[in-house]
Structure formats: structure tokens, C-alpha cells
Design a protein around this motif. Structure first.
Motif, PDB file in Angstrom:
ATOM      1  N   ALA A 272       0.584  -1.516  -0.101  1.00 40.27           N
ATOM      2  CA  ALA A 272      -0.061   0.530  -0.204  1.00 40.27           C
ATOM      3  C   ALA A 272       0.507   1.301   0.652  1.00 40.27           C
ATOM      4  O   ALA A 272       1.666   0.953   0.391  1.00 40.27           O
ATOM      5  CB  ALA A 272      -1.122  -0.080   1.084  1.00 40.27           C
ATOM      6  N   PHE A 295      -2.107  -2.110  -3.683  1.00 38.49           N
ATOM      7  CA  PHE A 295      -2.974  -1.110  -3.310  1.00 38.49           C
ATOM      8  C   PHE A 295      -2.620   0.306  -3.337  1.00 38.49           C
ATOM      9  O   PHE A 295      -2.938   1.349  -2.206  1.00 38.49           O
ATOM     10  CB  PHE A 295      -3.470  -1.463  -1.803  1.00 38.49           C
ATOM     11  CG  PHE A 295      -4.318  -2.962  -2.189  1.00 38.49           C
ATOM     12  CD1 PHE A 295      -5.730  -2.997  -2.670  1.00 38.49           C
ATOM     13  CD2 PHE A 295      -3.558  -3.972  -1.986  1.00 38.49           C
ATOM     14  CE1 PHE A 295      -6.448  -3.679  -2.173  1.00 38.49           C
ATOM     15  CE2 PHE A 295      -3.968  -5.478  -1.740  1.00 38.49           C
ATOM     16  CZ  PHE A 295      -5.422  -5.391  -1.720  1.00 38.49           C
ATOM     17  N   CYS A 393      -7.779  -3.260  -7.895  1.00 29.84           N
ATOM     18  CA  CYS A 393      -6.919  -3.441  -6.360  1.00 29.84           C
ATOM     19  C   CYS A 393      -7.868  -2.257  -5.331  1.00 29.84           C
ATOM     20  O   CYS A 393      -8.358  -2.411  -4.655  1.00 29.84           O
ATOM     21  CB  CYS A 393      -5.806  -3.645  -6.103  1.00 29.84           C
ATOM     22  SG  CYS A 393      -4.939  -4.571  -7.503  1.00 29.84           S
ATOM     23  N   THR A 394      -7.633  -0.617  -6.052  1.00 28.05           N
ATOM     24  CA  THR A 394      -8.088   0.204  -5.155  1.00 28.05           C
ATOM     25  C   THR A 394      -9.467   0.454  -5.105  1.00 28.05           C
ATOM     26  O   THR A 394     -10.396   0.919  -3.674  1.00 28.05           O
ATOM     27  CB  THR A 394      -7.922   1.974  -5.580  1.00 28.05           C
ATOM     28  OG1 THR A 394      -7.683   1.902  -7.036  1.00 28.05           O
ATOM     29  CG2 THR A 394      -5.733   1.621  -5.146  1.00 28.05           C
ATOM     30  N   ASN A 399      -9.288  -3.156   0.281  1.00 27.01           N
ATOM     31  CA  ASN A 399      -8.657  -1.767   0.025  1.00 27.01           C
ATOM     32  C   ASN A 399      -8.108  -1.075   1.344  1.00 27.01           C
ATOM     33  O   ASN A 399      -7.506   0.211   1.548  1.00 27.01           O
ATOM     34  CB  ASN A 399      -9.352  -0.992  -1.220  1.00 27.01           C
ATOM     35  CG  ASN A 399      -7.970   0.395  -1.536  1.00 27.01           C
ATOM     36  OD1 ASN A 399      -7.044   0.067  -1.702  1.00 27.01           O
ATOM     37  ND2 ASN A 399      -8.832   2.072  -1.294  1.00 27.01           N
ATOM     38  N   GLN A 403      -4.963   0.734   3.379  1.00 28.80           N
ATOM     39  CA  GLN A 403      -5.395   1.704   3.856  1.00 28.80           C
ATOM     40  C   GLN A 403      -5.156   2.546   4.949  1.00 28.80           C
ATOM     41  O   GLN A 403      -4.408   3.319   5.259  1.00 28.80           O
ATOM     42  CB  GLN A 403      -5.725   3.451   2.457  1.00 28.80           C
ATOM     43  CG  GLN A 403      -6.082   3.200   1.515  1.00 28.80           C
ATOM     44  CD  GLN A 403      -4.920   3.042   0.539  1.00 28.80           C
ATOM     45  OE1 GLN A 403      -4.491   4.175   1.253  1.00 28.80           O
ATOM     46  NE2 GLN A 403      -4.167   2.025  -0.785  1.00 28.80           N
TER      47      GLN A 403
END
Length: 460
Positions: A272, A295, A393-394, A399, A403
Motif C-alpha cells: 500500500a 493498493f 485493487c483500490t 482496500n 489504506q
């Protein structure tokens, strides 16, 4: 009743034990339990002479430096004073009450000599990471990466235009140490070769530092402290210094990922990061070459802010190699029909997709799509399929978790600056900066070990 006046009397004999005067719950006791410096002498054996006067114990110097970085004591002069006075520091450094404290100049002499030649500080850092892995604090499934600006030890008044500074004839043998290190890193991807863009100013005392206004305020000279962390417990698995620009920080991330896998055999399933790491080249490197789920928000200039349709409003049809516009019309990179269909097959290259002029002329959505042109066109990157994968992915359910875990690296930077006091560098040059960042990361890992794996009180 008032007691008698306390008068200092010199005793002839003392019975004193440092071990009894250091509290059992002191931070240094837990750190000492996890710190293993037994390999230092073997690591430095080739850098000491077999004759001459005995030198200061290198383990003592490393222990004193770790005390300084663990408790925010930046000055080596003050560090020597604190170790001289503080009983817990003496206990941690294996010093008795009558033992002499090394002179502050000993640290500089060894840092610029055998410590740097042997890469000792990196050795100590990796030994600490290995201990974290041994204690089960590194899961290895998810990593996070980020960089933070740390002010360099220079002033704008002692700087000039890069062209004017480069025009000066510099004798490497007579130049300051920081200038010699800058000349040695001109081809390094994290420094001189990171970007062709010329900064507005170059510092005379530390030309490798970057003139930057990335904090949206007054510009200043800085370096980037790059952290690669495991998101399970926020352990720093690698640290690297670079110039303060996106290209250098991305290069540092790649170097840290490769080095972590090479040193410890740890490769994450996902990583990430913020948008600074979302360039096409970096996403291709992560997803295709390293097989790591990114991510990372895609660095995308296709979104419009003038009220017209952005690229995300158009639907990609991968099977037919075309876009579908909001009104349902198709967009192709060529409308020509080839006798050989292979000539029009999808390829890994950048393409420009357009609608027919007749489709746009009478379209009811033209004012919101392409008011200033006859047809709407969309540029598709060479590796847009990888960018689409990163967008998936995001947009996935995992996700938000990735994050949220990524914020641990930002918390480490806040701890670095506010608690450990590393808001401004004390050493100059790429090597000095790397030494400071490595020692600070080692101290943070040791403090995390002491917090998560504290000493178990002995039961009577």
C-alpha cells in the motif's frame, strides 16, 4: 521538629550495584533483552590493526548511539554527558561508576572510517529486523511504503543557482566530505540520476540535498527518509535515504523491496502506498515483474474538472479493443478495415481512440463531452491494462483495510520527528544522512520490540 542540617560527608567505602538501581520496568532493560551485538567484533575484525594502542570498544559506541537515538539525544557531546550522569545509561552501556566515557570525537572518527567502510550501522539494523522476525512481529503478507521530508543542515543563504555552482572548478581531493559524497552519487538513481529536472538552488555545504516546496509552504533544503514497513505491527523492514522527488522515492522503494527479499527472504503479497507511487512504470514493475498486488491510487491526469466527461465515464471493451462513450457509441483507434486482421490486433503500445464525426455531430451529450472539438478522443497508455488492474485493487473490499494499515508508516514518521527529535538532520552528505536514518529506524524497531515483547517480571 526540624531535622538536622544535611551535610555531605565523604565516605571511605561504597557498596553500590548498578543492577539494583535500574528499575525492572525501565525501557532500556527490555531493549537490552532484544539487542544482540555479539557479531560486531567479527564484522569489524578486518578494519582494526593487530598492533598499536587498544581502541574504544565498538559495542560501547553502538550502545551509546542507540541510547541517543532512543531518547532523542542528538548531540554526541551531550550524549557523553548524559551517559556519564545517568545510571540506567551506564548500565545499558556496560559501564561501571568508575569507567571513563569515550570522547565525543571518537564517534566522528569511527563513523567516517571503519563504521562506514564496513556498513556496520546497516548490519546492526538488519540484526534488529531479524530479531523482530524471530519474535513473530513480521507477517510478510502486507507492506506499506512512504517517504517523509527531513530538513537538511544547510541554509538558503549559503546556496546558489545550480548552473553557477556547477561552473566552479571543484577539486575532489580538497572539497568538503559532503561535496565529495555528492560527486560520488551523481550516477545514483536515488540522487544525481533520479531526475533530469534542475532544482532552483544548490546548497554549497550539502549539494546532494533537494530544494523543495513539497509542504505547500516556504521552500527549504531536505532529504527524503524512505520507510518500508510490515503492516502487522509497524516494524520497519528497510530504510533508505534519497533526494526529495517522486522518481528518487520510487527508486528507493524498489531497492528496499529487492533488498528485503534478498536479506530475509520476505516478499509481500500486497503493498500500500499513496499516489506518488502510482505511475505506470512503477505499477508495471510491481504487478508484472514482482507479482505484488498494488493498493496504490493510479497517478491519472485523465480526470476533468470542467464539468465535461472524464475518461472514467467511458467504458472499456477489452474483447473488441474499443471504448463505449456515455451515449453508447463506440470509439476505436482506427476505423480502417484491413484484409489481414492481425494488423489491427491489440498491441502493447499507446493508442488514441476516437468516435466517428457523424456520431458526435448530432449527439445530445456533445456539450458535456467535447464542446470545443468535433470528436472526442481518449488516450490509452501502453500498459493501461495494468493501470486498470490497480484501479480494481483500490476499488476492492480489502482496500480500506490496506489504506488503514498504511497509516502506520505515517505514525512512525510522526514518532520520528516529535518523540525522537529528528525534524532536522545533524549530519551532511548522502552517507551521513543514511547513517542518521538507519540509526533512527533501528531505535524505533527496538522501542517497538520493548513495547510488544516486554520483560516478564520475575515471580518470587
Amino acid at each position: 521538629m526540624m531535622g538536622p542540617r544535611q551535610e555531605a560527608q565523604a565516605a571511605l567505602f561504597y557498596e553500590f550495584s548498578l543492577e539494583e538501581h535500574v528499575p525492572q520496568d525501565h525501557l532500556l532493560r527490555s531493549i537490552d533483552r532484544h539487542l544482540d551485538l555479539s557479531s560486531i567484533r567479527g564484522h569489524l575484525a578486518d578494519f582494526y590493526s593487530h598492533t598499536g594502542r587498544p581502541s574504544v570498544d565498538p559495542e560501547l559506541m553502538i550502545r551509546m548511539l542507540l541510547v541517543g537515538y532512543c531518547f532523542g539525544i542528538r548531540s554526541e557531546r551531550r550524549l557523553c554527558e548524559e551517559v556519564h550522569l545517568n545510571l540506567a545509561y551506564r548500565w545499558f552501556c556496560r559501564l561501571e561508576l568508575t569507567d571513563r566515557i569515550p570522547d565525543h570525537s571518537t564517534f566522528s572518527k569511527n563513523r567516517h572510517g571503519r563504521f562506514r567502510d564496513s556498513d556496520l550501522l546497516r548490519h546492526v539494523f538488519e540484526a534488529t529486523v531479524a530479531r523482530c522476525i524471530e519474535e513473530g512481529l513480521v507477517g510478510g503478507q502486507g507492506f506499506a511504503v512512504d517517504a517523509s521530508l527531513i530538513s537538511a543542515d544547510v541554509q538558503k543563504q549559503n546556496s546558489s543557482n545550480p548552473e553557477g555552482w556547477a561552473a566552479r572548478e571543484i577539486d575532489p581531493t580538497d572539497a568538503p566530505r559532503a561535496v565529495r559524497e555528492y560527486l560520488d552519487t551523481l550516477d545514483d538513481e536515488a540522487f544525481g540520476a533520479a531526475t533530469t529536472a534542475k532544482p532552483k538552488f544548490t546548497a554549497h555545504a550539502d549539494p546532494a540535498s533537494q530544494w523543495t516546496a513539497a509542504r505547500k509552504g516556504p521552500a527549504f533544503f531536505a532529504y527524503s527518509d524512505n520507510y518500508l514497513i510490515d503492516t502487522d505491527h509497524g516494524i520497519i523492514v528497510d530504510v533508505d535515504a534519497s533526494r526529495s522527488n517522486k522518481t528518487a522515492e520510487v527508486g528507493a522503494m524498489r531497492k528496499m523491496l529487492d533488498r528485503t527479499e534478498d536479506r530475509f527472504g520476505v516478499k509481500p503479497d500486497w503493498i500500500a502506498a499513496d499516489t506518488a507511487y502510482g505511475s505506470s512504470d512503477n505499477l508495471v514493475w510491481l504487478a508484472l515483474k514482482r507479482q505484488i498486488l498494488p493498493f496504490i491510487p493510479v497517478f491519472d491526469k485523465g480526470e476533468r474538472t470542467d464539468g465535461t466527461f472524464s475518461r472514467s465515464d467511458f467504458t472499456w471493451d477489452d474483447e473488441n479493443d474499443r471504448y463505449i462513450c456515455p451515449s453508447g457509441k463506440e470509439m476505436r483507434h482506427t476505423w480502417r478495415t484491413y484484409s489481414d486482421p492481425a494488423r489491427n490486433a491489440p498491441a502493447w503500445k499507446a493508442r488514441r481512440y476516437r468516435t466517428r464525426k457523424s456520431d458526435c455531430t448530432g449527439c445530445a451529450l456533445k456539450a458535456k463531452c467535447c464542446p470545443n472539438s468535433e470528436v472526442r478522443a481518449i488516450h490509452r497508455e501502453k500498459y493501461e491494462i495494468v493501470r486498470d488492474f490497480a484501479r480494481q485493487c483500490t476499488a476492492s473490499e480489502y482496500n480500506p483495510t490496506a489504506q488503514r494499515r498504511r497509516k502506520k508508516v505515517e505514525m512512525l514518521f510522526a514518532h520520528l520527528k516529535r518523540i525522537l527529535g529528528l525534524g532536522r538532520l545533524r549530519l551532511r552528505g548522502p552517507c551521513g544522512v543514511q547513517d542518521e536514518f538507519t540509526l533512527a529506524a533501528t531505535a524505533q524497531n527496538l522501542r517497538k520490540l520493548a513495547k510488544l515483547k516486554p520483560m516478564v517480571p520475575a515471580t518470587e
